[in-house]
Write a protein that holds these residues in place. Structure first.
Motif, PDB file in Angstrom:
ATOM      1  N   LEU A   1     -10.470  11.739  -3.550  1.00 12.04           N
ATOM      2  CA  LEU A   1     -11.223  11.284  -4.720  1.00 12.04           C
ATOM      3  C   LEU A   1     -12.602  11.916  -4.730  1.00 12.04           C
ATOM      4  N   ARG A   2     -13.163  12.029  -5.929  1.00 13.80           N
ATOM      5  CA  ARG A   2     -14.536  12.507  -6.075  1.00 13.80           C
ATOM      6  C   ARG A   2     -15.232  11.610  -7.083  1.00 13.80           C
ATOM      7  N   LEU A   3     -16.437  11.162  -6.739  1.00 12.48           N
ATOM      8  CA  LEU A   3     -17.253  10.341  -7.640  1.00 12.48           C
ATOM      9  C   LEU A   3     -18.606  10.994  -7.823  1.00 12.48           C
TER      10      LEU A   3
ATOM     11  N   PRO B   1     -23.940  15.567  -0.353  1.00 12.91           N
ATOM     12  CA  PRO B   1     -22.684  14.841  -0.542  1.00 12.91           C
ATOM     13  C   PRO B   1     -22.464  13.852   0.597  1.00 12.91           C
ATOM     14  N   PHE B   2     -21.894  12.737   0.223  1.00 13.61           N
ATOM     15  CA  PHE B   2     -21.597  11.667   1.174  1.00 13.61           C
ATOM     16  C   PHE B   2     -20.093  11.472   1.164  1.00 13.61           C
ATOM     17  N   PHE B   3     -19.483  11.467   2.340  1.00 10.87           N
ATOM     18  CA  PHE B   3     -18.034  11.360   2.451  1.00 10.87           C
ATOM     19  C   PHE B   3     -17.660  10.042   3.110  1.00 10.87           C
ATOM     20  N   VAL B   4     -16.581   9.439   2.607  1.00 14.04           N
ATOM     21  CA  VAL B   4     -16.073   8.192   3.172  1.00 14.04           C
ATOM     22  C   VAL B   4     -14.566   8.321   3.373  1.00 14.04           C
ATOM     23  N   ALA B   5     -14.112   7.971   4.564  1.00 12.14           N
ATOM     24  CA  ALA B   5     -12.682   7.940   4.871  1.00 12.14           C
ATOM     25  C   ALA B   5     -12.265   6.477   4.929  1.00 12.14           C
ATOM     26  N   TYR B   6     -11.288   6.106   4.105  1.00  8.49           N
ATOM     27  CA  TYR B   6     -10.775   4.738   4.047  1.00  8.49           C
ATOM     28  C   TYR B   6      -9.352   4.709   4.587  1.00  8.49           C
ATOM     29  N   CYS B   7      -9.029   3.655   5.294  1.00 14.82           N
ATOM     30  CA  CYS B   7      -7.648   3.410   5.699  1.00 14.82           C
ATOM     31  C   CYS B   7      -7.365   1.929   5.489  1.00 14.82           C
TER      32      CYS B   7
ATOM     33  N   MET C   1       0.831  -1.179   0.000  1.00 14.89           N
ATOM     34  CA  MET C   1       0.000   0.000   0.000  1.00 14.89           C
ATOM     35  C   MET C   1       0.875   1.241   0.000  1.00 14.89           C
ATOM     36  N   LYS C   2       0.506   2.212  -0.802  1.00 15.68           N
ATOM     37  CA  LYS C   2       1.304   3.429  -0.928  1.00 15.68           C
ATOM     38  C   LYS C   2       0.810   4.499   0.039  1.00 15.68           C
ATOM     39  N   VAL C   3       1.769   5.258   0.564  1.00 14.74           N
ATOM     40  CA  VAL C   3       1.431   6.491   1.241  1.00 14.74           C
ATOM     41  C   VAL C   3       1.459   7.554   0.153  1.00 14.74           C
ATOM     42  N   THR C   4       0.393   8.293   0.031  1.00 13.66           N
ATOM     43  CA  THR C   4       0.248   9.253  -1.048  1.00 13.66           C
ATOM     44  C   THR C   4       0.940  10.557  -0.701  1.00 13.66           C
ATOM     45  N   HIS C   5       1.701  11.097  -1.627  1.00 16.81           N
ATOM     46  CA  HIS C   5       2.314  12.407  -1.492  1.00 16.81           C
ATOM     47  C   HIS C   5       1.961  13.208  -2.727  1.00 16.81           C
ATOM     48  N   ARG C   6       0.792  13.798  -2.743  1.00 14.80           N
ATOM     49  CA  ARG C   6       0.332  14.599  -3.857  1.00 14.80           C
ATOM     50  C   ARG C   6      -0.765  15.530  -3.365  1.00 14.80           C
ATOM     51  N   GLN C   7      -1.029  16.531  -4.123  1.00 19.26           N
ATOM     52  CA  GLN C   7      -2.076  17.473  -3.765  1.00 19.26           C
ATOM     53  C   GLN C   7      -2.985  17.684  -4.962  1.00 19.26           C
TER      54      GLN C   7
ATOM     55  N   ASP D   1      -4.929   0.524  -3.299  1.00 17.33           N
ATOM     56  CA  ASP D   1      -3.523   0.860  -3.530  1.00 17.33           C
ATOM     57  C   ASP D   1      -2.961   1.925  -2.587  1.00 17.33           C
ATOM     58  N   HIS D   2      -3.800   2.693  -1.922  1.00 22.22           N
ATOM     59  CA  HIS D   2      -3.331   3.808  -1.103  1.00 22.22           C
ATOM     60  C   HIS D   2      -3.726   3.622   0.358  1.00 22.22           C
ATOM     61  N   LEU D   3      -2.851   4.036   1.242  1.00 21.68           N
ATOM     62  CA  LEU D   3      -3.061   3.841   2.679  1.00 21.68           C
ATOM     63  C   LEU D   3      -4.290   4.585   3.187  1.00 21.68           C
ATOM     64  N   LYS D   4      -4.379   5.875   2.888  1.00 23.87           N
ATOM     65  CA  LYS D   4      -5.500   6.694   3.364  1.00 23.87           C
ATOM     66  C   LYS D   4      -6.141   7.403   2.179  1.00 23.87           C
ATOM     67  N   VAL D   5      -7.474   7.263   2.091  1.00 24.07           N
ATOM     68  CA  VAL D   5      -8.223   7.836   0.978  1.00 24.07           C
ATOM     69  C   VAL D   5      -9.471   8.518   1.540  1.00 24.07           C
ATOM     70  N   PHE D   6      -9.744   9.723   1.040  1.00 20.09           N
ATOM     71  CA  PHE D   6     -10.935  10.469   1.433  1.00 20.09           C
ATOM     72  C   PHE D   6     -11.757  10.720   0.179  1.00 20.09           C
ATOM     73  N   VAL D   7     -13.020  10.283   0.197  1.00 19.13           N
ATOM     74  CA  VAL D   7     -13.853  10.303  -1.004  1.00 19.13           C
ATOM     75  C   VAL D   7     -15.102  11.141  -0.766  1.00 19.13           C
ATOM     76  N   GLU D   8     -15.413  11.962  -1.764  1.00 19.92           N
ATOM     77  CA  GLU D   8     -16.670  12.699  -1.774  1.00 19.92           C
ATOM     78  C   GLU D   8     -17.538  12.130  -2.884  1.00 19.92           C
ATOM     79  N   PHE D   9     -18.719  11.655  -2.514  1.00 14.79           N
ATOM     80  CA  PHE D   9     -19.713  11.201  -3.484  1.00 14.79           C
ATOM     81  C   PHE D   9     -20.659  12.374  -3.718  1.00 14.79           C
ATOM     82  N   THR D  10     -20.744  12.826  -4.957  1.00 12.90           N
ATOM     83  CA  THR D  10     -21.575  13.977  -5.288  1.00 12.90           C
ATOM     84  C   THR D  10     -22.725  13.545  -6.185  1.00 12.90           C
TER      85      THR D  10
END
Length: 118
Positions: free
Chosen positions: A61-63, A81-87, A1-7, A23-32
């Protein structure tokens, strides 16, 4: 799993969501959703936090749930909007949020969460 370094925010689809969460350690998603006034109000703060240094290890991420069948099915019982935090590929927390403060609180929970050792 990757630690993400991007903005930035990645607009993705159902398949991309599964791949990124895996693929990524921590992901924050907005469902719109289209015609969602709250989604429009939270878009600028969402973009702002994606660029803030303290969240640089989180992939944003945004979906659009109107364009993605799996996301749409999930949204049948939720409001956008619905938000999901993944780890580590698992849901840490999720909720329909209507205020920037709520979104930031969820992000802080994700940022401070200590992942399980591999």
């Amino acid at each position: 799993m990757k630690v993400t370094h991007r903005q930035s925010i990645i607009d993705t689809d159902d398949a991309g969501l599964r791949r990124y969460v895996h693929d990524h350690l921590k992901v924050f998603v907005e469902f719109t959703s289209g015609n969602c006034p709250i989604c429009e109000l939270l878009a600028p703060p969402f973009a702002q936090v994606a660029d803030e240094a303290e969240f640089e290890d989180i992939l944003f991420l945004r979906l659009d749930s109107d364009e993605n069948p799996v996301a749409r099915k999930m949204m049948d019982d939720q409001a956008a909007p619905f938000f999901v935090a993944y780890c580590q590929g698992r849901v840490l927390t999720c909720d329909a949020l209507t205020r920037e403060e709520e979104m930031r609180a969820m992000l802080e929970t994700l940022r401070h969460y200590q992942p399980l050792s591999a």
